[in-house]
Design a protein around this motif. Structure first.
Motif, PDB file in Angstrom:
ATOM      1  N   SER A   1     -43.263 -97.911   0.931  1.00 26.64           N
ATOM      2  CA  SER A   1     -43.007 -99.214   0.301  1.00 26.64           C
ATOM      3  C   SER A   1     -43.427-100.353   1.223  1.00 26.64           C
ATOM      4  O   SER A   1     -43.914-101.385   0.764  1.00 26.64           O
ATOM      5  CB  SER A   1     -41.528 -99.354  -0.046  1.00 26.64           C
ATOM      6  OG  SER A   1     -41.155 -98.372  -0.978  1.00 26.64           O
TER       7      SER A   1
ATOM      8  N   GLN B   1     -40.652-100.879  -6.035  1.00 30.43           N
ATOM      9  CA  GLN B   1     -39.647 -99.845  -6.266  1.00 30.43           C
ATOM     10  C   GLN B   1     -38.361-100.448  -6.827  1.00 30.43           C
ATOM     11  O   GLN B   1     -37.747 -99.883  -7.719  1.00 30.43           O
ATOM     12  CB  GLN B   1     -39.381 -99.148  -4.929  1.00 30.43           C
ATOM     13  CG  GLN B   1     -38.466 -97.954  -4.993  1.00 30.43           C
ATOM     14  CD  GLN B   1     -38.401 -97.261  -3.634  1.00 30.43           C
ATOM     15  OE1 GLN B   1     -38.921 -97.750  -2.637  1.00 30.43           O
ATOM     16  NE2 GLN B   1     -37.775 -96.113  -3.599  1.00 30.43           N
TER      17      GLN B   1
ATOM     18  N   ASP C   1     -45.121 -98.256  -7.011  1.00 32.22           N
ATOM     19  CA  ASP C   1     -44.160 -97.661  -6.091  1.00 32.22           C
ATOM     20  C   ASP C   1     -43.089 -96.913  -6.875  1.00 32.22           C
ATOM     21  O   ASP C   1     -42.201 -97.526  -7.468  1.00 32.22           O
ATOM     22  CB  ASP C   1     -43.519 -98.752  -5.214  1.00 32.22           C
ATOM     23  CG  ASP C   1     -42.855 -98.172  -3.973  1.00 32.22           C
ATOM     24  OD1 ASP C   1     -42.761 -96.930  -3.872  1.00 32.22           O
ATOM     25  OD2 ASP C   1     -42.436 -98.964  -3.109  1.00 32.22           O
ATOM     26  N   GLU C   2     -43.178 -95.616  -6.881  1.00 30.55           N
ATOM     27  CA  GLU C   2     -42.238 -94.749  -7.606  1.00 30.55           C
ATOM     28  C   GLU C   2     -41.988 -95.233  -9.033  1.00 30.55           C
ATOM     29  O   GLU C   2     -40.846 -95.454  -9.422  1.00 30.55           O
ATOM     30  CB  GLU C   2     -40.919 -94.620  -6.835  1.00 30.55           C
ATOM     31  CG  GLU C   2     -41.138 -94.015  -5.465  1.00 30.55           C
ATOM     32  CD  GLU C   2     -39.844 -93.596  -4.788  1.00 30.55           C
ATOM     33  OE1 GLU C   2     -38.914 -93.187  -5.500  1.00 30.55           O
ATOM     34  OE2 GLU C   2     -39.787 -93.663  -3.549  1.00 30.55           O
TER      35      GLU C   2
HETATM   36 MG    MG Z   1     -39.964 -96.868  -1.008  1.00 37.08          MG
END
Ligand code: MG
Ligand code: ATP
Lengths: 338, 512
Positions: free
Chosen positions: B49, B91, B172-173
């Motif tokens: 991240s 995220q 991000d995810e």
């Molecule tokens: Mg992360």
């Protein structure tokens, strides 16, 4: 600014400024550190300081109590009536009970009628003052001069080992408050709730119980403060200490407690209270008219908050949210439980 | 500058990012070609991240350089990234709960009327609806974000990034909170972006997605670059070894459960329109899974049991006795632990330290010699236990939880739910966002507490996990129990059938 420096500033910044001010005080006021002057500064700071300790809990929990000015007037009036009716013991009991009752009324309004604390206490500010006015329709309640030897009057006048008793009481209040905030489950819950009411709910923290605790605590602190206040000025009516609530909130914020809740520093509040008192003393000794004193206090507050705003803007966690949303100081709470 | 033949559109060299007490990135290099999907993997706290935040203009590196299209790229604020054609899905969500979905999607970039400067609502609503059609989801653009589920909020974030029309889309995810269907459609969208010549940087802990969609993968460990390889030349096991530095034990360890007495029984429990006449049982030592599509009533079910949502019909029994909790505090006193699915909004206490975040559920048990006072030593002890067990990466107990990586925050919250050690544990998405090693560890911890006799209700949108670790699975659809699967009936097909077709499957009750 780097985060650990920021943390240090959070806790000790205002204390550092206070020490700085104390260093220059004798230059401005040659007799600043004379026993008399020092004692009077400390004595004067007590009632503001004691209520600010209570208010630190309210603000750390994410709420305000705007009614403390009304509470102080009411507690003072009722306490003087108690003294007239039953002497010292009744006067003390009356002040504490009145403060506690005011706090419970606030908490009741907030939790039962679901009024936001800001609105509820703005309303009760007028109500409490109104009641104090009604009780003093025939003129202010006073301590008669012939009572100069009574134990009650000594609360405001006695010195303990050179320290004025009101200041000693204030020290005790801060000691107790520090333990309560930092070393008890209840204090931890206050911070948790102020940080995120929704997350706190899922940690088993009851909003209702928390509100009652916080506002009762503020009320109690006003009750104690009223004792040091009336035994100092000897008289009270509905207009006593007009604008007191804003001074208290200013001191707490100046001390570094975040208005968003979740953080509270009693050391900061303590230092801020003394700072305000010292500053006031310096201005008075210079013969600055009281109107200007207010402007100076306002200016100090704005400067302090600007520094704080700059700091939080560049401290790591919040910067993401603000930067992404392109917003200045006020930010939404992103994400929401259902 | 286009078509000069240089393969790398974006290049990162020697990137170093430092926070007080941690070096989140340490000389990382990395590059993305035009039209490439480049996956970024690593353990919780590896620095993924942080790297993306540098690209998005949120963090400034202390060393290293980024080049975009051959020119130095030094974003100073998020707007610079958008300007350079880089759209980032972070995220953690950054949505305004009181604004509508469409307002959030176009926040800061709303098309306005040339004269009145008013927002063109018809236009943003239409364009938002188009984006959701591409994503294959039905979200009302005029609904307030506060009314959305976590997965819907994630989809709004994705739509926000797609609306930028960037040439590099950074994710991000993005699938941590999505259901299987939604993941499939998102992966299709990623492939389409690539077909249009755009580049995608894709971060995920789910390696099957990485293999399904990415061209190359870069592995980070402890802020350092470990490997960059084409996915065709590696395997899951190899990636895991690079990420973790060792072999990870088998996923979904589950010994033979010995189910004991019934801990919790729900008898036709309803809660408003969210939950209708749900009946189920949880036995001591059992892991009971709750499946279904998002919005089928799973969080509501968990909250009813935890006393956070009022029951409007039916009754509950806890340990055989009538159970009517008056708030979560009651439920906790009755020995129920709880993990919320929304980490950011209803999980972390952002102003508190990691230690305080963990011990808030056991404040009665971390008292010192003075009886009523909290003992900092006892609190640190509790923290140390879970930090070691779950490999929480923090500089110390006093670090603010907001400074932890997403997966590490999740581990702390899992510890918080587990710490009281009661008779029933309710876990909403327990492994959301955690890395593969920690996932196995969390599953093992769940096994241990069931072995000690606690019952567990586990809600997970990760179907393999749900089926892998649960002894029995109830499937919810539209707030009702649409299936009860035991033994060999616990298959992905059966769950899907019950969840989305309205057909009901009930395995025979095991006779105990
Ligand atoms: Mg992360
Ligand atoms: N604002 C911050 N202040 C201090 N430390 C930070 C901050 N942000 C990140 N870190 C630290 O940097 C490291 C890398 O964090 P990062 O969020 O990049 O991890 P990640 O690879 O994305 O992990 P995850 O898979 O859990 O999301 C962690 O040790 C984290 O604690």
């Amino acid at each position: 600014m780097n985060t650990s420096l920021g943390k240090l500033w959070d806790t000790w910044g205002i204390t550092a400024i206070l020490l700085l001010l104390l260093a220059v005080a004798p230059v401005v006021t040659p007799d600043f550190f004379s026993l008399d002057n020092a004692q009077s500064v400390l004595r004067e700071s007590a009632y503001l300081g004691i209520v600010a300790a209570g208010m630190t809990f309210a603000i750390a929990s994410g709420a305000f109590d705007l009614s403390v000015g009304g509470q102080l007037a009411l507690c003072s009036v009722v306490s003087l009536m108690g003294y007239a009716a039953g002497g010292t013991a009744l006067a003390v009991a009356a002040a504490l009970a009145t403060g506690l009752a005011c706090g419970l009324v606030n908490a009741g309004l907030i939790t039962r009628l679901r009024v936001p604390p800001f609105v509820a206490t703005l309303g009760t500010l007028f109500v409490f003052r109104g009641v104090a006015y009604i009780l003093t329709q025939d003129g202010p309640k006073t301590l008669p001069y012939d009572q100069i030897g009574s134990p009650f009057v000594k609360i405001g006048g006695l010195n303990v080992a050179g320290l004025p008793l009101p200041f000693v009481i204030m020290l005790a209040v801060y000691g107790g408050a520090w333990v309560l905030l930092r070393r008890t489950a209840t204090g931890r819950r206050v911070l948790a709730y102020g940080s995120s009411p929704e997350a706190a709910r899922f940690c088993g923290i009851s909003a209702t119980r928390l509100r009652f605790f916080v506002f009762a605590l503020v009320g109690l602190s006003v009750g104690i403060a009223a004792l040091t206040y009336i035994t100092r000025v000897w008289t009270a009516d509905g207009s006593a200490q007009d604008g007191f609530e804003l001074k208290v909130i200013a001191a707490v914020v100046l001390g570094g407690t975040s208005l968003k809740g979740g953080k509270g520093t009693l050391i900061g509040t303590f230092s801020a209270v003394l700072l305000v008192s010292v500053l006031n003393d310096m201005l008075v000794s210079q013969g600055v008219p009281s109107a200007y004193q207010r402007i100076v206090l306002g200016g100090v507050l704005i400067v302090a908050l600007t520094i704080d705003g700059l700091r939080t803007r560049f401290a790591a966690p919040g910067s993401l949210r603000r930067a992404v949303t392109g917003q200045g100081g006020r930010t939404p709470r992103p994400g929401l439980a259902r | 500058m286009a078509d000069t033949g240089t393969p790398a559109l974006l290049r990162v060299d020697g990137l170093t990012v430092e926070f007080p007490g941690v070096r989140a990135l340490d000389g990382v290099h990395f590059d993305v070609a035009a039209g490439e999907v480049h996956a970024l993997v690593g353990e919780n706290g590896a620095g993924k991240s942080t790297l993306l935040k540098v690209l998005g203009g949120l963090h400034r590196p202390s060393a290293g350089a980024v080049t975009l299209d051959g020119a130095a790229y030094r974003p100073r604020r998020p707007a610079d990234a958008v300007h350079a054609g880089i759209a980032v899905i972070y995220q953690e969500f950054n949505l305004y709960p009181d604004l509508t979905v469409a307002e959030n999607v176009f926040s800061g970039r709303e098309p306005v009327h040339p004269l009145t400067r008013g927002i063109r609502y018809a236009e943003i609503n239409r364009r938002a609806a188009e984006l959701f059609a591409v994503l294959g989801v039905a979200i009302d653009p005029t609904a307030p974000v506060s009314s959305l589920t976590v997965s819907e909020q994630q989809l709004v974030e994705i739509a926000k990034a797609l609306s930028v029309d960037g040439r590099i889309i950074v994710m991000d995810e993005p699938t941590a909170a999505l259901s299987a269907d939604e993941v499939t459609r998102l992966l299709d969208v990623v492939r389409r972006l690539r077909a249009e010549g755009r580049s995608v940087i894709y971060v995920s802990h789910r390696l099957d997605e990485v293999f399904a969609v990415a061209d190359r993968v870069t592995v980070l460990r402890d802020g350092r670059h470990v490997r960059t390889v084409p996915l065709a030349e590696t395997s899951t096991d190899e990636l895991v070894r690079w990420m973790v530095g060792r072999d990870v034990e088998a996923l979904f360890p589950r010994g033979d459960a010995v189910a004991g007495d019934v801990v919790l029984e729900l008898d036709r429990v309803s809660a408003g329109r969210q939950l209708r006449e749900v009946s189920l049982t949880v036995r001591a030592g059992e892991i009971v899974g709750i499946g279904g599509v998002a919005g089928a009533g799973q969080p509501e079910l968990s909250q009813v049991v935890f006393g956070a949502l009022p029951v409007t019909g039916g009754r509950m029994l806890l340990g055989g006795a009538p159970y009517r909790p008056d708030g979560p505090a009651d439920a906790m006193r009755a020995g129920i632990g709880f993990l919320h699915e929304d980490r950011k909004a209803a999980g972390i206490l952002p102003d508190l330290s990691v230690r305080d975040n963990l011990t808030v559920s056991v404040l009665d048990k971390v008292r010192g010699a003075l009886g009523r006072l909290l003992s900092p030593a006892a609190e640190s002890g509790v923290f140390a236990t879970y930090r070691d067990r779950l490999a929480v990466r923090a500089t110390g107990p006093d670090q603010l939880i907001g400074q932890l990586s997403g997966g590490n925050q999740q581990k702390v919250l899992f510890g918080r739910a587990l710490a009281p050690g009661g008779r029933l544990l309710i876990l909403n998405e327990p492994t959301r966002g955690v890395d593969i090693g920690a996932k196995v560890e969390i599953h093992q911890l769940i096994n241990e507490i069931t072995a000690e006799g606690a019952g567990v209700i586990m809600i997970s949108s990760d179907l393999p996990e749900l089926l892998g670790i649960s002894d029995r699975v109830y499937v919810l659809a539209g707030g009702r129990v649409a299936g009860h699967l035991t033994g060999a009936d616990r298959t992905e097909e059966n769950v899907m059938t019950c969840a989305s077709t309205g057909r009901r499957i009930f395995s025979p009750e095991p006779v105990s």
